[in-house]
Design a protein around this motif. Structure first.
Motif, PDB file in Angstrom:
ATOM      1  N   GLY A 279      -6.898  -1.926  -0.940  1.00  0.00           N
ATOM      2  CA  GLY A 279      -6.112  -2.779  -0.041  1.00  0.00           C
ATOM      3  C   GLY A 279      -6.998  -3.738   0.738  1.00  0.00           C
ATOM      4  O   GLY A 279      -6.742  -4.952   0.778  1.00  0.00           O
TER       5      GLY A 279
ATOM      6  N   SER B 222      -6.671   3.691  -2.503  1.00  0.00           N
ATOM      7  CA  SER B 222      -5.689   2.661  -2.121  1.00  0.00           C
ATOM      8  C   SER B 222      -6.164   1.879  -0.904  1.00  0.00           C
ATOM      9  O   SER B 222      -6.004   0.660  -0.831  1.00  0.00           O
ATOM     10  N   ALA B 223      -6.765   2.603   0.055  1.00  0.00           N
ATOM     11  CA  ALA B 223      -7.261   1.953   1.274  1.00  0.00           C
ATOM     12  C   ALA B 223      -8.376   0.973   0.932  1.00  0.00           C
ATOM     13  O   ALA B 223      -8.368  -0.181   1.381  1.00  0.00           O
TER      14      ALA B 223
ATOM     15  N   ILE C  82       0.844  -1.203   0.000  1.00  0.00           N
ATOM     16  CA  ILE C  82       0.000   0.000   0.000  1.00  0.00           C
ATOM     17  C   ILE C  82       0.882   1.258   0.000  1.00  0.00           C
ATOM     18  O   ILE C  82       0.577   2.244  -0.678  1.00  0.00           O
TER      19      ILE C  82
ATOM     20  N   GLY D 211      -6.024  -6.672   6.446  1.00  0.00           N
ATOM     21  CA  GLY D 211      -6.119  -5.634   5.411  1.00  0.00           C
ATOM     22  C   GLY D 211      -6.179  -4.251   6.023  1.00  0.00           C
ATOM     23  O   GLY D 211      -5.486  -3.323   5.583  1.00  0.00           O
TER      24      GLY D 211
ATOM     25  N   THR E 174      -3.223  -1.710   5.614  1.00  0.00           N
ATOM     26  CA  THR E 174      -3.538  -0.489   4.867  1.00  0.00           C
ATOM     27  C   THR E 174      -3.216   0.748   5.696  1.00  0.00           C
ATOM     28  O   THR E 174      -2.617   1.709   5.193  1.00  0.00           O
TER      29      THR E 174
END
Lengths: 375, 240
Positions: free
Chosen positions: A348, A344-345, A29, A307, A311
């Motif tokens: 992820g 992205s979060a 990430i 995750g 993240t």
């Protein structure tokens, strides 16, 4: 939420394994956040350097006409919500001659505030002051160096109709591009009108800047249909730059996809190992009456926790990398993009959840008798 | 008034492992009925099929043919979720091996069936749990991790777990196999007490006839067949 509680306990009792997978996701990430922000900032810087100090859309007289009314600038600002600045300009070519040496100049005449809105000259002066009174002229740093003129000096230019115009240099600017610094000059609108012999309300172009540079094609089409003018946008004249930016975006997307695939494979393999390690426990829970759904959800929760942890760590690491980059000797800075980080979060955590599907399904299908009989 | 169905009916239970030439008939048509409140045992040699029978009765495994009925309901028609619910709500298991969850404390293991059922553990249950731990010789060990206990202690926690959720039926497979004689005696006394006070039904699998002698009814399995199903006269006489 027993599945969540069990998932958390499984992770807590294997701290080394949990830390490794969280670190793996975090690195992935962080790479996403850093590379994404780097490419986005690099492109923004490139675009700003290229078109930040020039018009995004230029309105030119229609076929058969040589001028446009100055009121078009106001009409553009009134009707086009994306237009941040618009200025009516008069363009003419002139030649600076000193003995055997001669230099061509492209002179742009317009209102001081309007010109500043498009070209940002007041912030790019290296000498003198930003004023455009009658017969004053602003010249580029390259021209000033080549000719030796500076603020307060008189400058004689050969005009298109053969006359000679006399101007006083009020300031020297640096637009960051050699061609512009050598060939471009600015005067007041009435000074250009006098040089061209034009009427007071006749202009050669309307120059427009937009809040969204990539909307220039649509804005140009709208303005061309609304006003009696030909509209040219920067994208049409900078195709090579655009294809370069697209190639950069493509390669950035490819890097990010491969990073995500690596993260997904990492999580999937770790969860698969964890599912095998915990087969006995899952069998015991099922023997005591835990349903297939809640048993499967244990691994979904494990993936969600891994995750979320990875993240969060990855975003923090990404910010740290961006901060570290601010000390690098490069001519631009990286700005963290909140929207990109949010994506992205989400990606992820989604990748982590998707990676848990196989172990979760395997777990939900586990028959408790397999564990009880194996002892 | 309609007659109440027996708690458990095993009807012509067969279990065959493998197929063709290598097929093994572990159970060959076992039938019997268990009424609520009984304290019975299944005896037999090792490999006679008694554990297989217990797994079928506990709905952990499915018979090749035959039916297991609980309170008149044919469990063969149930979906896996329905079988899981019955296991959780009606049956308490004690296996030969303790099968504790090593990630959880003694207390958490004890209440796990309740947590699976989605029931919050109240103060009264907590007190009962502490009493059970005391009766099983595990007082003060509730917060210890299950992995920190000895083998015998773990087996006693597993017994506590089966009793904690107060099921209608306890199925126990060699429950005291890993315990010394005094602990073993204490466990059977506890089983007896729970049977008397709560009417909990017990079906205990054992190869030890001395243990079987402590139950009210003895079912004997030999080579996959139920060869004997008799009241324990010695025990009955002892009670008289």
């Amino acid at each position: 939420m027993l599945s969540l509680r069990i998932a958390a306990r499984f992770l807590k009792t294997s701290p080394g394994q949990s830390a490794l997978i969280i670190a793996g996701i975090a690195v992935g990430i962080a790479t996403q956040v850093f590379v994404g922000s780097l490419i986005t900032s690099l492109q923004a810087d490139l675009i700003d350097t290229t078109v930040g100090s020039s018009p995004h859309v230029t309105l030119l007289p229609p076929d058969g006409e040589t001028t446009l009314p100055g009121s078009y600038a106001e009409r553009v600002l009134d009707s086009e919500p994306l237009a941040t600045d618009a200025v009516a300009v008069r363009d003419f070519s002139a030649i600076y001659a000193d003995g055997d040496e001669s230099l061509p100049l492209s002179v742009k005449g317009g209102g001081a505030a309007g010109i500043d809105g498009i070209y940002g000259l007041s912030g790019r002066l290296v000498e003198g002051a930003y004023t455009l009174a009658d017969d004053e002229i602003l010249v580029g740093a390259g021209f000033a160096e080549a000719t030796g003129v500076g603020p307060g000096d008189e400058l004689s230019l050969l005009l298109p109709d053969g006359r000679t115009g006399a101007y006083v240099v009020s300031g020297v600017f640096d637009l960051g591009a050699a061609a512009a610094n050598e060939r471009l000059a600015f005067t007041a609108a009435q000074t250009a009108a006098a040089a061209l012999g034009l009427e007071t309300d006749a202009y050669s172009a309307i120059e427009v800047q937009l809040s969204d540079v990539f909307a220039s094609t649509e804005v140009a089409e709208r303005l061309a249909s609304e006003l009696d003018a030909v509209a040219v946008d920067w994208q049409a004249t900078n195709e090579e730059l655009l294809s370069g930016l697209q190639a950069q975006s493509g390669s950035s997307a490819m890097i990010q996809v491969f990073v995500l695939v690596a993260v997904a494979l990492g999580i999937a393999s770790t969860l698969a190992i964890s599912a095998v390690q915990k087969t006995r426990q899952i069998g015991i829970l099922k023997a005591m009456g835990m349903g297939d759904g809640p048993a499967g959800r244990i691994f979904l929760w494990q993936a969600a926790l891994l995750g979320a942890g990875g993240t969060t760590g990855g975003i923090a690491l990404g910010y740290a990398l961006i901060w570290g980059f601010s000390f690098a000797p490069v001519p631009f800075s990286i700005r963290p993009e909140p929207q990109f980080i949010a994506i992205s979060a989400v990606v992820g955590i989604s990748v982590a959840l998707a990676s848990s599907v196989i172990p979760a399904r395997k777990t939900s299908r586990l028959d408790p008798i397999e564990v009880i009989q194996s002892g | 008034m309609a007659e109440r169905a027996p708690l458990l009916v095993a009807d012509a239970l067969e279990k065959v492992y493998g197929s063709g030439d290598i097929a093994t008939r572990a159970l060959k048509g076992v039938s019997f009925t268990l009424e609520a409140g009984e304290f019975a045992s299944i005896v037999g040699q090792s490999g006679s099929g008694k554990s297989t029978l217990l797994n079928l009765l506990g709905l952990l495994d499915t018979p090749t043919s035959g039916v297991v009925r609980y309170n008149g309901e044919d469990t063969g028609a149930l979906k896996p979720s329905g079988r899981a619910e019955l296991r959780n709500g009606l049956i308490g298991f004690v296996f030969q091996f303790h099968y504790l969850l090593p990630e959880f404390s003694v207390w958490e293991n004890m209440v796990m069936p309740r947590l699976i059922a989605g029931v919050a553990v109240n103060d009264a249950e907590r007190r009962r749990g502490e009493e059970l731990l005391h009766l099983l010789g595990l007082a003060g060990l509730g917060d210890k991790n299950a992995n920190q206990l000895s083998g015998g202690q773990k087996q006693r926690v597993a017994i506590g777990r089966a009793l904690m959720s107060e099921p209608e039926l306890i199925l126990a497979d060699e429950p005291t196999g890993n315990l010394d004689s005094s602990n073993s005696e204490a466990v059977y006394e506890l089983f007896r007490r729970v049977n008397a006070e709560r009417g909990t039904t017990f079906l205990i699998v054992t190869h030890d006839r001395r243990i079987a002698q402590q139950t009210d009814r003895i079912l004997e399995v030999l080579d996959g067949e139920l060869v004997q199903d008799v009241p324990n006269d010695y025990r009955s006489a002892e009670k008289d």
